[in-house]
Design an enzyme around this catalytic site. Structure first.
Site, PDB file in Angstrom:
ATOM      1  CB  SER A 135      -7.968   3.544   3.027  1.00  0.00           C
ATOM      2  OG  SER A 135      -7.080   2.678   3.894  1.00  0.00           O
ATOM      3  CE  LYS A 141      -3.836   1.832   2.654  1.00  0.00           C
ATOM      4  NZ  LYS A 141      -4.749   1.464   4.166  1.00  0.00           N
ATOM      5  CB  SER A 186      -8.165   0.582   5.956  1.00  0.00           C
ATOM      6  OG  SER A 186      -8.590   1.871   6.080  1.00  0.00           O
TER       7      SER A 186
END
Ligand SMILES: [Zn+2]
Lengths: 470, 485
Positions: free
Chosen positions: B150, B75, B174
């Protein structure tokens, strides 16, 4: 009307740990800009602080040396404000759970200045303005600080001066900071207000910043005291504000008003865990703490009967006191050594820095040897001063400057003869001694000393007398 | 057999070289990323160099580790030395860290192949990946729908097989929510199990890095590799390995279902979770229904605390040292204001403002302090629950993947975005571990996910339970995207 001054201090002291508070960068003063930095102390995204245990230890030492209670549990908080010298936009500090609380420092007039709290925090970087541009140097960012906050207990400028000196002396003594105001490793902010003499109510206070010497602190306080008194006398009112002291003009000017005061939005620093300080750890640190200047002062004045003025000089720096302590080992009269140090050695140390360094050619052990010989009568009183000067010039031991016959003392036969003479001359004292009065022996010893004109060794005489009396 | 082990055997046996494998993934990313938008940065040079090292080792006839040579992604809030780490924000334009996050260091030691950095909601603030400055990552099951947030980019990449696995971060769901939207596995470890060093903070007391994988065994392998104590993170502790007990029998285990977790959950999602509970009963587990009324407070508590921490964490982006800097300004103060106004997106600005507000003098007691106390109550409520049950089973999200743009549409209440986190945030508030796994699909074929919540540092039990379910029911569904091996 007469006005009483009321003041309190907030003092930042840079701790002399080798590494910074939350990373392993050096804390060394100076260095090219941004060379004592790493991702942590420049607050790069994703980095996390790691608390330097030495900082906690040093703060506890400061707390113990100022009679504080040490918290069993403490925590770190974030103090949020935006300024380019603060790379994370928050300073990691302590808000409602400081490491040390409720201490005091006692002044020479007997009054106690109460310490409200001592907490640990990180220093910020430094802005450098150059030809209209501004640069930031983060070398100082993350250097550990303690902030020492007093109650508003000061009633005179002399008290304030003495407090700062005491604080400086104590922090240096325990070795946690060099407390150099010029270099910024000790920084004082003063809260000051005035009130009609006899009144209990506190007046509106102002805070003065930016004073880089004790002289300036005194000047700034003097100026601010007069300013507030005149303001009130002329029917005005003091406005709560932060003032900056200007060294060049000797005046204060406004930095920001109360309305502009920051809202720091303190909250617990989530990146650090609770600081647990077990009682055993405090005890262990306390045991390692050196004897403090106040304690030494008491010992010197009460046990050794050294005059207070001399004791104050001996305890001004740890180096002097430790020299003195070594020099008096086994002496009957420590005062003799004190006189030599203050009378003769100090004359060779011109500045305060020289005194603090206490770089003297004659070691404490050598001075001790000299004093012992003096007490044993092998070094004549009238020669002592000259001998010490020779020792200080050359660094050579006392034995280099004493004649062989003086060193040799009395031969066995002469000693026996003098002792027998004394016993014969003082039958009453002998009888008293035999009757159990130890002290009587001292009188007989005195007689022997007189006969030998001080050359006899007291210990040897005592042994011989005991042998002869039986 | 899990995906990682399967590929590992192919590499070890020489069925494919690591360079060929890596190239396949790079080519697929090249082909599909325009549509899925999973990656912000692709790093072919890094990946191929890492692959070459693995091939050299294989050529010498050496054994390789399970994760060695497996293509993966990070990420874009996990710091990578010399590689753009943007948090999907304009304000970190051009920011290349000078150090690697601990998790990436650990994985580099395992010899992994890093394909690139994946998309996310800006600073991990969002539930649909749509607050990304780079536009949202799409759902590989249906690109009209979001990937979730997210960590939407990782989920989209792993769901669409543009990476074998990835690391995401979970502050309020997330990892789990996008994993459930994309029909894959996402593990949010216990707070402190995985080092946060190098993870760009959103809300420090909630953030936790964890794996997003194709299957449960993969999650266990990756978790075991990264759940290590790290001296640089004072809150880190590491955790017990999960692989040794992954296949254990689950007979007699007590699985709790808190009634409050099913409130407001769409019927088909609820049905899928209850169906899974039945499946567990068939395997000999005991289902216990109970009440957890404190759950009601978890959402406001989470948002107050997370926003407060965020307002402080994001203060450092001022244009002075790195990242975006406003072009026109007058003086330092104006420069900082303009940089932040222009550099942060709307959602991030909103959360900074709200966080600043709840910490302000005069409001602190009413909001922040109250939320801290509530957090304590929620922790205790979970502690009490775990005296009665071994794990808690719950839906991961009340719905399946939203349509693109839905959360920010005219007719959508702003609160709905926050409410969509209602199932996931309690776990972060209490610092517990939870794993999300697929447990069905809705009428449009979009995956439904359920989460198994465990006691602190008991990842091994939740992964064991997740594994047994997957082994029995296997709800994984291929997409049309990505590498086919
Ligand atoms: Zn550093």
């Amino acid at each position: 009307m007469k006005y009483e001054l009321v003041a309190g201090f907030e003092t930042h002291v840079e701790l002399s740990t080798e590494t910074k508070i939350f990373c392993s960068c050096t804390t060394a003063f100076g260095g090219d800009p941004n060379t004592h930095c790493c991702p942590v102390c420049i607050g790069l995204p994703g980095t996390l602080p790691k608390l330097n245990e030495k900082v906690v230890e040093y703060a506890i030492m400061a707390g113990l040396a100022t009679n504080c209670e040490i918290a069993g549990i403490a925590k770190m908080d974030r103090k949020n404000y935006c300024y380019p010298d603060l790379p994370k936009a928050y300073q990691i500090s302590q808000y409602d759970k400081p490491l040390c609380q409720h201490g005091y420092i006692r002044l020479s007039n007997g009054r106690k200045i109460r310490i409200l709290r001592i907490h640990i925090e990180e220093d910020a970087g430094k802005l450098i303005h150059n030809h209209g541009d501004t640069y930031v140097d983060y070398n100082r960012g993350g250097v550990p600080l303690i902030e020492i906050v007093t109650e508003p207990d000061f009633r005179s400028i002399d008290e304030a001066k003495e407090y700062v000196e005491r604080l400086q002396q104590t922090m240096r003594w325990i070795g946690i900071s060099d407390c150099r105001m010029q270099e910024g490793s000790m920084r004082c902010d003063v809260n000051i207000s005035v009130r009609p003499e006899g009144s209990e109510k506190l007046g509106t206070r102002t805070e003065i910043k930016n004073m880089n010497s004790i002289t300036n602190i005194a000047k700034a306080m003097e100026y601010e005291y007069e300013r507030q008194c005149e303001l009130i006398e002329s029917g005005g009112a003091v406005v709560q504000e932060t003032l900056r002291y200007d060294d060049a003009t000797g005046t204060t000017s406004s930095m920001r008003s109360k309305e502009d005061a920051h809202d720091y939005r303190y909250f617990r620093e989530p990146d650090l865990v609770t600081i647990a300080v077990p009682r055993e750890r405090v005890n262990e640190i306390e045991a390692r703490l050196p004897e403090l200047p106040g304690q030494k002062f008491t010992r010197y004045t009460q046990t050794f009967e050294i005059p207070e003025k001399d004791a104050a000089q001996l305890t001004k720096y740890r180096s002097i006191a430790e020299y003195f302590d070594q020099a008096i080992e086994g002496l009957k009269s420590p005062k003799t050594a004190s006189n030599f140090i203050i009378g003769q050695i100090f004359r060779r140390l011109e500045t305060e820095a020289d005194k603090e360094a206490f770089d003297v050619r004659t070691t404490a052990k050598q001075l001790n040897e000299m004093c012992r010989l003096l007490e044993a009568g092998k070094l004549k009183n009238n020669l002592a001063k000259k001998t010490l000067e020779q020792m200080l010039d050359t660094g050579k031991p006392v034995t280099e400057f004493i004649s062989e016959s003086d060193m040799a003392g009395l031969d066995e036969n002469t000693l026996t003869e003098y002792c027998q003479n004394a016993i014969n001359a003082m039958p009453a004292a002998v009888a008293d001694y035999k009757g159990g009065k130890e002290k009587a022996l001292m009188a007989i010893l005195g007689n022997v000393m007189k006969q030998s004109r001080g050359r006899a060794d007291a210990a040897a005489v005592t042994a011989k007398l005991k042998e002869l009396i039986g | 057999m899990g995906q990682i082990k399967r590929i590992h055997e192919m590499l070890q046996s020489g069925a494919i070289t690591c360079t060929e494998l890596t190239q396949k993934y790079l080519t697929e990313i090249e082909n599909s990323n325009k549509e899925l938008n999973a990656y912000i940065t692709v790093t072919p040079d890094v990946a191929l160099a890492q692959a070459k090292a693995v091939d050299e080792k294989l050529a010498r006839g050496e054994e390789i580790g399970l994760l060695e040579g497996i293509p993966m992604t990070l990420k874009d809030n996990i710091s990578t030395k010399g590689i753009l780490t943007s948090c999907a924000s304009k304000i970190l334009t051009g920011y290349k860290p000078i150090y690697d996050a601990t998790v990436y260091e650990l994985l580099q030691k395992e010899g992994v192949v890093m394909l690139g950095k994946t998309n996310m909601d800006e600073f991990a603030m969002g539930s649909s990946c749509e607050t990304s400055y780079y536009g949202g990552a799409k759902n590989p099951h249906n690109t009209d729908h979001v990937s979730g947030g997210s960590s939407g980019g990782v989920a989209s990449a792993v769901g669409g097989n543009l990476a074998v696995y990835g690391l995401g971060s979970d502050t309020g769901g997330s990892i789990r929510q996008p994993a459930s939207f994309c029909g894959i596995v996402g593990l949010k470890p216990t707070y402190g199990a995985v080092s946060r060093y190098g993870l760009i903070a959103y809300a420090s007391s909630f953030d936790q890095i964890g794996p997003i994988t194709h299957d449960v065994e993969d999650a266990a392998i990756v978790f075991d590799a990264i759940a290590k104590y790290d001296d640089r993170d004072s809150t880190s502790r590491g955790s017990e390995p999960t692989l040794p007990t992954l296949h254990d029998e689950i007979k007699g285990m007590k699985i709790g279902i808190a009634n409050q977790y099913l409130n407001g959950v769409r019927e088909d999602v609820k049905a899928a979770v209850l169906e899974a509970a039945k499946s567990y009963e068939e395997m000999g587990a005991e289902i216990v229904y109970f009440d957890l009324p404190e759950l009601e407070f978890a959402l406001p508590c989470y948002y107050i605390l997370a926003m407060a921490e965020a307002s402080s964490n994001l203060g450092r982006y001022d244009g002075i040292r790195y990242g975006y800097k406003a072009e026109h300004y007058i003086g330092t103060h104006d420069m900082i204001c303009r940089t932040r106004s222009e550099g942060f997106g709307k959602e991030v600005r909103r959360r900074i403002l709200m966080g600043t507000y709840v910490l302000s003098a005069g409001y602190y007691d009413a909001y922040y302090k109250k939320a801290v106390n509530l957090r304590g109550a929620i922790v205790e409520a979970f502690d009490r629950a775990f005296e009665k049950v071994d794990v808690i089973l719950a839906p991961t999200a009340p719905v399946t993947a939203f349509k693109n743009g839905y959360l920010f549409g005219e007719e959508t209440d702003q609160l709905e975005q926050y409410l969509s986190d209602i199932c996931t945030v309690p776990v972060n508030t209490a610092g517990l571990p939870a794993v999300s796994i697929p447990c069905g699909e809705d009428s449009e074929g979009l995956p439904i996910g359920m989460q198994i919540i465990g006691k602190k540092f008991d990842e091994k039990t939740i992964l064991n339970l997740a594994y047994k379910y997957e082994e029995k029911e296997d709800k994984f569904k291929e997409t049309k995207w990505g590498v086919k091996l």
